[in-house]
Design a protein around this motif. Structure first.
Motif, PDB file in Angstrom:
ATOM      1  N   THR A 183       0.825  -1.207   0.000  1.00 46.55           N
ATOM      2  CA  THR A 183       0.000   0.000   0.000  1.00 46.55           C
ATOM      3  C   THR A 183       0.864   1.264   0.000  1.00 46.55           C
ATOM      4  O   THR A 183       2.003   1.255   0.463  1.00 46.55           O
ATOM      5  N   MET A 184       0.298   2.336  -0.534  1.00 47.89           N
ATOM      6  CA  MET A 184       0.915   3.652  -0.430  1.00 47.89           C
ATOM      7  C   MET A 184      -0.204   4.678  -0.374  1.00 47.89           C
ATOM      8  O   MET A 184      -1.188   4.557  -1.104  1.00 47.89           O
ATOM      9  N   LEU A 185      -0.085   5.658   0.483  1.00 47.48           N
ATOM     10  CA  LEU A 185      -1.093   6.673   0.820  1.00 47.48           C
ATOM     11  C   LEU A 185      -1.977   6.134   1.951  1.00 47.48           C
ATOM     12  O   LEU A 185      -2.295   4.939   1.999  1.00 47.48           O
ATOM     13  N   ILE A 186      -2.371   7.014   2.839  1.00 42.94           N
ATOM     14  CA  ILE A 186      -3.021   6.587   4.078  1.00 42.94           C
ATOM     15  C   ILE A 186      -4.364   5.897   3.830  1.00 42.94           C
ATOM     16  O   ILE A 186      -4.725   4.946   4.523  1.00 42.94           O
ATOM     17  N   GLN A 187      -5.117   6.338   2.815  1.00 38.45           N
ATOM     18  CA  GLN A 187      -6.383   5.666   2.514  1.00 38.45           C
ATOM     19  C   GLN A 187      -6.133   4.232   2.040  1.00 38.45           C
ATOM     20  O   GLN A 187      -6.894   3.315   2.367  1.00 38.45           O
ATOM     21  N   ALA A 240      -0.761  19.258   5.689  1.00 36.86           N
ATOM     22  CA  ALA A 240      -1.063  20.284   6.691  1.00 36.86           C
ATOM     23  C   ALA A 240      -2.419  20.925   6.434  1.00 36.86           C
ATOM     24  O   ALA A 240      -3.115  21.322   7.372  1.00 36.86           O
ATOM     25  N   LYS A 241      -2.816  21.032   5.166  1.00 42.77           N
ATOM     26  CA  LYS A 241      -4.076  21.697   4.827  1.00 42.77           C
ATOM     27  C   LYS A 241      -5.296  20.762   4.937  1.00 42.77           C
ATOM     28  O   LYS A 241      -6.418  21.194   4.680  1.00 42.77           O
ATOM     29  N   THR A 242      -5.079  19.513   5.305  1.00 40.22           N
ATOM     30  CA  THR A 242      -6.195  18.586   5.500  1.00 40.22           C
ATOM     31  C   THR A 242      -7.121  19.112   6.587  1.00 40.22           C
ATOM     32  O   THR A 242      -6.655  19.555   7.640  1.00 40.22           O
ATOM     33  N   PRO A 243      -8.453  19.114   6.366  1.00 37.23           N
ATOM     34  CA  PRO A 243      -9.395  19.598   7.386  1.00 37.23           C
ATOM     35  C   PRO A 243      -9.185  18.908   8.732  1.00 37.23           C
ATOM     36  O   PRO A 243      -8.827  17.729   8.789  1.00 37.23           O
ATOM     37  N   TRP A 278      -8.222  14.100  12.327  1.00 35.49           N
ATOM     38  CA  TRP A 278      -8.546  13.299  13.515  1.00 35.49           C
ATOM     39  C   TRP A 278      -8.959  11.885  13.096  1.00 35.49           C
ATOM     40  O   TRP A 278      -8.526  10.892  13.704  1.00 35.49           O
ATOM     41  N   ILE A 279      -9.766  11.786  12.034  1.00 35.05           N
ATOM     42  CA  ILE A 279     -10.203  10.479  11.541  1.00 35.05           C
ATOM     43  C   ILE A 279      -9.007   9.671  11.055  1.00 35.05           C
ATOM     44  O   ILE A 279      -8.853   8.484  11.385  1.00 35.05           O
ATOM     45  N   TYR A 280      -8.155  10.302  10.268  1.00 35.52           N
ATOM     46  CA  TYR A 280      -6.976   9.622   9.750  1.00 35.52           C
ATOM     47  C   TYR A 280      -6.083   9.120  10.889  1.00 35.52           C
ATOM     48  O   TYR A 280      -5.589   7.995  10.858  1.00 35.52           O
TER      49      TYR A 280
END
Length: 220
Positions: free
Chosen positions: A95-99, A127-130, A135-137
């Motif tokens: 895998t690559m990327l948190i999702q 950094a610009k992630t809501p 928090w969910i991530y």
């Protein structure tokens, strides 16, 4: 005949021009197809520009629904991935990327038998992630990372962030730097190699804070 190791590369979401897209193309171009049988599982919409651009022949490409709240977010993509894993019986899920970490790990552990490896090429989210999504991530990553068999970080800074901010076990994280070695550059036909008697620093990256380009400029 020696049985090939079946590998699933999971990249969600995947967009044209992004680092994940470049990584996928690089992996496909350099994979030893005599030993491995890789497939790509990507989070894109059918008929999108990404799918029209993506060419990984002779690799198989599977698409799963992109993660969006109006589509039920995680569940449709997870169900789709579980079906693919059950049908293909992969030996390794990469895998690559948190999702992708969320979906690939959960699906692999539900189906069973696959080794799960995650490549982490920067901080898990921007950094610009809501704030709510951050928090969910963070919560989800803390839940799934114990089920990852190995994590490959792109730098010691990334490794330190995973350990300090997400509670990853230090022994689980290896560091493999991204970059081009001298042999590659000297063999390159189209771009003359730099003069290695002097320090050469180059970057090919999106101009966002996480890439650290500003640090090089400040240091200069």
């Amino acid at each position: 005949m020696t049985k090939k190791t079946r590998v699933a590369w999971v990249l969600i979401p995947l967009g044209v021009g992004g680092g994940a897209f470049t990584h996928l193309q690089t992996w496909a171009a350099n994979m030893d197809l005599g030993r491995f049988e890789p497939s790509a599982i990507v989070g894109v919409d059918a008929g999108s520009k990404t799918m029209r651009t993506l060419s990984l022949a002779p690799l198989s490409i599977y698409t799963v629904p992109t993660l969006a709240s109006k589509r039920g977010w995680l569940l449709p993509a997870l169900i789709s991935m579980i079906r693919i894993f059950r049908a293909e019986k992969f030996d390794i899920v990469h895998t690559m990327l948190i999702q992708s970490d969320f979906l690939g790990t959960i699906a692999a552990k539900i189906v069973g038998s696959s080794v799960v490896i995650s490549s982490v090429v920067s901080y898990p989210y921007r950094a610009k992630t809501p704030r709510v999504k951050k928090w969910i991530y963070r919560c989800f990553y803390r839940i799934v990372h114990p089920f990852l068999d190995r994590i490959v970080a792109v730098s010691h800074k990334t490794r330190t962030d995973l350990i300090s901010d997400f509670g990853v076990t230090p022994a689980k994280v290896d560091v493999v730097y991204l970059g081009l070695d001298e042999r590659f550059l000297k063999d390159c036909e189209h771009v003359p190699p730099p003069n290695f008697s002097k320090l050469v620093i180059g970057t090919m990256a999106e101009l966002i804070t996480e890439k650290g380009v500003g640090d090089f400029i400040d240091a200069a």
